[in-house]
Design an enzyme around this catalytic site. Structure first.
Site, PDB file in Angstrom:
ATOM      1  N   HIS A   1      -8.696  -3.579  -1.698  1.00  0.00           N
ATOM      2  CA  HIS A   1      -7.334  -3.165  -1.351  1.00  0.00           C
ATOM      3  C   HIS A   1      -6.795  -3.950  -0.159  1.00  0.00           C
ATOM      4  CE1 HIS A   1      -3.858  -0.622  -0.987  1.00  0.00           C
ATOM      5  NE2 HIS A   1      -4.174  -0.333   0.258  1.00  0.00           N
TER       6      HIS A   1
ATOM      7  N   ASP B   1      -9.610  -3.796  -6.154  1.00  0.00           N
ATOM      8  CA  ASP B   1      -9.055  -2.639  -5.441  1.00  0.00           C
ATOM      9  C   ASP B   1      -9.462  -1.359  -6.150  1.00  0.00           C
ATOM     10  OD1 ASP B   1      -7.486  -0.719  -4.147  1.00  0.00           O
ATOM     11  OD2 ASP B   1      -5.708  -1.988  -4.085  1.00  0.00           O
TER      12      ASP B   1
ATOM     13  N   SER C   1       0.849  -1.191   0.000  1.00  0.00           N
ATOM     14  CA  SER C   1       0.000   0.000   0.000  1.00  0.00           C
ATOM     15  C   SER C   1       0.889   1.247   0.000  1.00  0.00           C
ATOM     16  CB  SER C   1      -0.952  -0.061   1.210  1.00  0.00           C
ATOM     17  OG  SER C   1      -1.916   0.964   1.138  1.00  0.00           O
TER      18      SER C   1
END
Lengths: 386, 386
Positions: free
Chosen positions: B365, B332, B146
């Site tokens: 995500h 995502d 991330s």
């Protein structure tokens, strides 16, 4: 009011509400375009999304552009030379219809949270009462956009035989958890704003031209009003109404010019932030926060499966119409395309001749308001063949 | 602190920051697992997302489960029997590293908004300084998840020759406008909370075990603290970290039991709302709001194209490594799969042997934290072949 084309219909009083309670002395605002023919068989009703008024398009009494100006008018997709078009402002909306900001005749004060729980079925019943009052037994076509698409499903199900053809635009047969989560967070942003004050903020007249809305404040004098909550709710709305794809092409990582920035630490820097801010500023004081809460929750509650023993398909199969056009867009994250497919399948299973149009417009849920060309082609073509 | 496995590295003082200014007497927290071999060539560095600490996995000194417990340990994908694993808490994070809640030695008070502007390049430099201090010239592998994936790109670009192989997890070479819009709205929810008070809320020690964080309040005594803003920010985060698809299966339209509901009008009714509420409650007081603002904005600012004359591809082509694994997930919406494809293409164009893995995990995500099986297979396989 100058430049106001609205007419008003007084609902039967009491007007019972689906979830309990009733409204007394309630009314809904509506506008019409074109002429009803002698056979009274050329009427088209439009049910709107959460925030638009009944002003779909300009007219002599109100030449200001409507929210679907490009779609409706003489020679346009919704051709007012042929159709008698009616748009009813949703019951509970502050654009002229009775809503939480209206005066409760029982108390002489605004309803606020004493407004009874609102369901889209109530919105549908109120719209149907307007249509009946105009002497129309059966609509040539019922068009529902976004939330109005859900109201339209309720309308057709609860008033069998009242609709010949249906156009379903960017909507859903029930709210999915992603949409519920977004709307719940929008409501929370308003409710947690201390200025919301449990619904007891200063209602001001600027947000509505309806004569029965209390005017207890003046925006220029900083009334107690949940500006922050409304701003966050609107920005979250705009984020989910559009699509990442559109924004990549439109905003990319473009910065504001230095003179457009403020000194606020963490203030606006990217164009996309300024775009959201502009949308929020235009919205915050033009929509009554309590009305927003009621309509938002009504959207979460609506579920066609309630009428199908828990099955969306069975609920839809109870709708009796001849023809339908169901439109959706692949970039819509709030009302995803698979939900339009469900509607199309259900109406077809119920016996309607259904056209299903899946668009690839990049504008997301808002495509029906922006990609007028694609939606005009589908809607105009369908209506022309009726 | 009992049960604390963190070690601290004092950064060079002054520690210059990319966007101007410098930190004096700053430090970063880190944890390690496994043993560095004699050749010092078995080191793996993990750079984290916005909110996690350096506690990736449990260890004897701190047996509490880490944020990637299923991924790392003896015999797991990141096998601590083979690798010497380091995780550095991001500079600017309140999980032990110097951050806006830390005492500014110049004033003797918390930095708050006097903390210099933070960039992910600063996060990368600080992490590199820790690795160098451990006598490691070259990492066997740099893993970034991330936001940490962006920090990892900065690390590799700014410290050529310091990394052999790279694993890029659910990240991006630059923030796209949708992600900027979401993060901007999260920051706004905090900033507009009157209790944020321009950054001058009551900092409390509960959020961090770091000794140099000011403790000016006590959560039990209702300190001035932006709970509402943090709650909205976290819920919006959770909504965008997960996926609509997962929630359709997980929550559908299931209601809470009546006894789980509160009397609040517009209060929690659907399970998905309760799920978000639970996430928010766990987060609000465990992350310093100003640290959140700084790290969030650093994520918006990062842009590998700055190093490639405006081109993402050219920026990536300046990274010199031998091998890379790039993983993304189709659900995502915050770091969409096409951005992982860009990273894979760029690293390949730069001469690395690149494996690209596109997963269909439904968790969005957050899949890297939830779908441990799929991510283990990819990451474990890649590391085993190094």
């Amino acid at each position: 009011m100058s430049n106001d084309a609205r007419r008003y219909f007084n609902l039967p009083s009491p007007f019972p509400m689906k979830r309990g309670g009733a409204l007394h002395g309630a009314r809904v605002a509506y506008e019409t375009w074109g002429s009803l023919n002698e056979a009274r068989d050329n009427a088209v009703l439009i049910l709107t999304g959460l925030s638009p008024s009944a002003h779909v398009a300009s007219c002599p009494e109100d030449p200001s552009p409507g929210w679907w100006e490009g779609m409706q008018g003489a020679g346009k997709a919704i051709d007012t030379d042929r159709w008698f078009v009616i748009c009813v402002n949703s019951l509970g909306s502050d654009k002229g219809s009775t809503c939480p900001a209206s005066i409760d005749p029982a108390s002489g004060k605004p309803y606020r949270l004493d407004f009874p729980e609102l369901a889209l079925e109530d919105v549908a019943h109120a719209a149907h009462a307007v249509v009946a009052s105009l002497g129309i037994d059966r609509l040539a076509c019922l068009i529902g956009c976004s939330m109005g698409g859900m109201s339209a499903l309720a309308y057709m199900l609860l008033h069998p035989g009242s609709v010949r053809a249906h156009i379903s635009v960017d909507t859903a047969p029930q709210a999915q958890p992603f949409a519920i989560a977004i709307r719940s967070l929008q409501r929370e942003a308003i409710r947690l704003d201390p200025q919301w004050n449990d619904g007891n903020y200063d209602i001001h007249g600027g947000m509505s031209a309806a004569g029965d809305i209390a005017d207890q404040g003046d925006a220029s004098q900083s009334p107690r009003y949940p500006d922050i909550g409304m701003s966050i709710a609107r920005k979250l709305g705009v984020i989910t109404y559009r699509s990442a794809m559109e924004w990549n092409g439109r905003f990319a990582r473009i910065r504001l010019d230095p003179e457009q920035r403020d000194d606020d630490p963490f203030g606006l820097e990217f164009q996309v932030e300024s775009y959201l801010e502009g949308h929020a500023r235009r919205f915050v004081r033009t929509f009554d926060p309590n009305s927003y809460l009621y309509l938002s929750r009504a959207s979460d509650w609506f579920d066609i499966a309630e009428y199908g023993h828990g099955s969306v398909l069975e609920g839809l199969k109870r709708i009796r119409i001849e023809q339908a056009l169901v439109i959706g867009v692949s970039t819509d994250i709030l009302f995803p395309l698979e939900q339009q497919e469900q509607i199309a399948e259900g109406l077809q299973a119920a016996g309607a001749a259904v056209e299903f149009v899946a668009l690839d417009s990049p504008q997301g849920h808002d495509a029906f308001l922006v990609d007028i060309e694609s939606y005009s082609r589908a809607i105009g073509g369908f209506l022309a063949r009726l």
